[in-house]
Scaffold this motif. Sequence first.
Motif, PDB file in Angstrom:
ATOM      1  N   TRP A  29       0.836  -1.171  -0.160  1.00 18.55           N
ATOM      2  CA  TRP A  29      -0.017   0.084   0.026  1.00 18.55           C
ATOM      3  C   TRP A  29       0.681   1.491  -0.102  1.00 18.55           C
ATOM      4  CZ3 TRP A  29      -3.987  -1.458   4.289  1.00 18.55           C
ATOM      5  CH2 TRP A  29      -4.961  -2.211   3.901  1.00 18.55           C
ATOM      6  N   ILE A  30       1.922   1.263   0.535  1.00 20.90           N
ATOM      7  CA  ILE A  30       2.771   2.554   0.778  1.00 20.90           C
ATOM      8  C   ILE A  30       3.010   3.102  -0.702  1.00 20.90           C
ATOM      9  CG2 ILE A  30       5.131   3.370   1.517  1.00 20.90           C
ATOM     10  CD1 ILE A  30       4.808   1.509   3.901  1.00 20.90           C
ATOM     11  N   THR A  32       1.331   3.364  -2.972  1.00 22.71           N
ATOM     12  CA  THR A  32       0.010   3.815  -3.922  1.00 22.71           C
ATOM     13  C   THR A  32      -0.773   4.968  -2.739  1.00 22.71           C
ATOM     14  OG1 THR A  32      -0.919   1.918  -3.466  1.00 22.71           O
ATOM     15  CG2 THR A  32       0.147   2.069  -5.618  1.00 22.71           C
ATOM     16  N   THR A  33      -0.372   4.941  -1.811  1.00 22.63           N
ATOM     17  CA  THR A  33      -1.018   5.861  -0.844  1.00 22.63           C
ATOM     18  C   THR A  33      -0.680   7.429  -0.654  1.00 22.63           C
ATOM     19  OG1 THR A  33      -1.267   3.985   0.650  1.00 22.63           O
ATOM     20  CG2 THR A  33      -1.691   6.110   1.848  1.00 22.63           C
ATOM     21  N   GLU A  35      -1.289  10.159   1.028  1.00 22.06           N
ATOM     22  CA  GLU A  35      -1.088  10.905   2.263  1.00 22.06           C
ATOM     23  C   GLU A  35       0.309  10.621   3.133  1.00 22.06           C
ATOM     24  OE1 GLU A  35      -5.234  10.886   0.881  1.00 22.06           O
ATOM     25  OE2 GLU A  35      -3.619   9.349   1.458  1.00 22.06           O
ATOM     26  N   ALA A  38      -0.235   8.819   6.443  1.00 25.33           N
ATOM     27  CA  ALA A  38      -0.541   7.400   6.513  1.00 25.33           C
ATOM     28  C   ALA A  38       0.734   6.399   5.970  1.00 25.33           C
ATOM     29  CB  ALA A  38      -1.544   7.417   5.370  1.00 25.33           C
ATOM     30  N   LYS A  39       1.579   7.007   5.065  1.00 24.34           N
ATOM     31  CA  LYS A  39       2.590   6.189   4.575  1.00 24.34           C
ATOM     32  C   LYS A  39       3.400   5.924   5.792  1.00 24.34           C
ATOM     33  CE  LYS A  39       3.141   7.990  -0.055  1.00 24.34           C
ATOM     34  NZ  LYS A  39       3.765   6.772  -0.949  1.00 24.34           N
ATOM     35  N   MET A  42       2.061   3.407   8.354  1.00 26.03           N
ATOM     36  CA  MET A  42       2.093   2.199   7.537  1.00 26.03           C
ATOM     37  C   MET A  42       3.607   1.411   7.969  1.00 26.03           C
ATOM     38  SD  MET A  42      -0.472   1.925   4.346  1.00 26.03           S
ATOM     39  CE  MET A  42      -1.609   3.355   4.318  1.00 26.03           C
ATOM     40  N   THR A  88      -8.338   0.353  -2.405  1.00 27.64           N
ATOM     41  CA  THR A  88      -7.348   1.329  -3.031  1.00 27.64           C
ATOM     42  C   THR A  88      -7.376   2.812  -2.540  1.00 27.64           C
ATOM     43  OG1 THR A  88      -9.263   1.872  -4.547  1.00 27.64           O
ATOM     44  CG2 THR A  88      -7.607   0.160  -5.268  1.00 27.64           C
ATOM     45  N   THR A  90      -7.448   5.405   0.554  1.00 31.26           N
ATOM     46  CA  THR A  90      -6.842   5.579   1.776  1.00 31.26           C
ATOM     47  C   THR A  90      -7.738   5.292   3.097  1.00 31.26           C
ATOM     48  OG1 THR A  90      -5.010   7.130   1.091  1.00 31.26           O
ATOM     49  CG2 THR A  90      -5.461   7.036   3.579  1.00 31.26           C
ATOM     50  N   ARG A  93      -8.421   1.772   3.361  1.00 29.29           N
ATOM     51  CA  ARG A  93      -7.025   0.743   3.886  1.00 29.29           C
ATOM     52  C   ARG A  93      -7.024   1.122   5.526  1.00 29.29           C
ATOM     53  NH1 ARG A  93      -2.791   2.546  -0.773  1.00 29.29           N
ATOM     54  NH2 ARG A  93      -3.710   1.021  -2.348  1.00 29.29           N
ATOM     55  N   ILE A  94      -7.077   2.329   5.737  1.00 29.81           N
ATOM     56  CA  ILE A  94      -6.715   2.655   7.195  1.00 29.81           C
ATOM     57  C   ILE A  94      -7.799   1.932   8.021  1.00 29.81           C
ATOM     58  CG2 ILE A  94      -6.316   4.477   9.098  1.00 29.81           C
ATOM     59  CD1 ILE A  94      -3.916   3.981   7.088  1.00 29.81           C
TER      60      ILE A  94
END
Length: 181
Positions: A29-30, A32-33, A35, A38-39, A42, A88, A90, A93-94
């Motif tokens: 995910w990192i 394609t995220t 923000e 959030a990266k 993760m 897909t 954020t 995911r979160i």
Amino acid sequence: MITTVRERADCVATFRGVSVFLMETLARWIPTTPELEAKILMGRHIWEFAQHADQFGRRTHELRAALHFTRAPVPDYAKALDTLASATATGDRIDGFYDVVLPDVASRYRSYLEETDAMVDEPSVRILERVLTDIDRLRREREAMQLERPDLPRGPRKWLDALRGVVAGVTNFVDYREERN
């Protein structure tokens, strides 16, 4: 009640499989995220799941299985994890990771602690207690990030409820009947 060494090894190997899956999901995910916060969240948590997987993997060897023996969860639970991994946005995911899957995994770990003999299986118990402490901290860190960035998108309620339903529909994510290689 979990009574045999084989049952313990199968459970711990499944815990390892789930930890590896969660670690790999965060890693995928990192890139394609969009923000940054959030990266960062993760990225820090990838390391935590790697540590959990390593501890579980070492424990499998102590339980007369191969070093880092890994088992996938039952197919229905694997499907729920795949649903999470396919998110897909954020917010999906979160919220899916920290509000649905982590609490469910923690609940399954607590169930194991209730079903095993704490004296006979003390090493597994100690590992799980540390992992549960980590999961609580990871969720607090996620909440702190959300407070810091309230503008980050949230997952749609309908999607989260659907994921929650799939995850909750799996009563046991370890299958003892499966033959070990």
